[in-house]
Design an enzyme around this catalytic site. Sequence first.
Site, PDB file in Angstrom:
ATOM      1  CE  LYS A 102      -3.602   0.933  -3.619  1.00 21.84           C
ATOM      2  NZ  LYS A 102      -4.356   0.004  -3.613  1.00 21.84           N
ATOM      3  CD  GLU A 113      -3.051  -1.174   2.442  1.00 25.30           C
ATOM      4  OE1 GLU A 113      -3.075  -0.180   2.608  1.00 25.30           O
ATOM      5  OE2 GLU A 113      -3.115  -2.774   2.677  1.00 25.30           O
ATOM      6  NE  ARG A 164      -8.608  -4.705  -5.203  1.00 28.22           N
ATOM      7  CZ  ARG A 164      -8.715  -4.594  -6.605  1.00 28.22           C
ATOM      8  NH1 ARG A 164     -10.442  -5.364  -6.649  1.00 28.22           N
ATOM      9  NH2 ARG A 164      -7.977  -4.162  -7.269  1.00 28.22           N
TER      10      ARG A 164
END
Length: 319
Positions: free
Chosen positions: A51, A3, A276
């Site tokens: 990211k 992350e 997710r």
Amino acid sequence: MPEGDTVLRTARRLHAALAGRTLLRSDLRWPTLATADLRGQVVEEVAARGKHLLLRTDAALTLHSHLRMDGSWHVVRTGDRRRVRSAEGVRAVLTTEEWTAVGHRLGMLDLVATADEGSLVGHLGPDLLADDWEAGGADAQPHAGLDAQPDAVPRSQGGAGRALSALQADPAREVGDALLDQRLVAGIGTFWMSEVLFLRGHSPWAPVAAVDLAAVLALARRAMRLALEAREPVQTTTGDTRPGRNRYVHARSGLPCRRCGSTVRVAPIGVGPHARSAFFCPSCQPGPRPTDDGRAQPPLGHDRRGGAAARRRGTSPYA
Ligand SMILES: [Zn+2]
């Protein structure tokens, strides 16, 4: 899963090893880059945006990479061939006289004119770890416990203000899904999303409007900065860096909650191909649950505002 804090730590390490140095060899093992050759170019800097990693050279080129699920960059002494040869999944090798950077299992690799970086990272919202996040100055009490009440974030200045506005633009959206949408705020992945919402006591399925977003963002930034500055590259929200003890809920489904003993659960969050996993404690995080509540559901594959445009560009709103 890498992350924002992991990516920025990686950028700093690559920058320290490569910046100001000439590339003696480049080996980009990527279908679209088979003929690219960065040999002779000087690395000017390596930066992170959310990211994404951006390695810029004096030829006005940017090598862009994204670690996705399990990618990484390692720096080894030039001439130490062991890790380069033996590791599966090597996607990029950049060699200077002293150091060699090796990219493993990279999720994306592109080479663009530095002036065209926007085509790869222009969709990103404010970077949670950027220096201008709080226009008012440095974060107060950077080493206070994560359980402490976060400081308020100025709402109108810097990245924080812009991220708040973007997140609040869709007040009915599930907060866990919104925090993962890199177009709204860049850097948060499923680890920090699950952990920070646990620490603040919010269900990931709570509507954005029901959540103190300023507090959530301030806590996420503080936790990620602690991870970034820590000697060991371990993300922790419990203060314990030992494997398995460094988190409250993420990847702990089926195990007892560290606070209340209830069983930690996991369910998909978001819609379509970009769903997710969200981990949560049903007792510590009251609010909406990931069940069909009878409301109209978006069709399968629909990924909300801008999704189609993002797909056309080849980028995911969650990348
Ligand atoms: Zn609990």
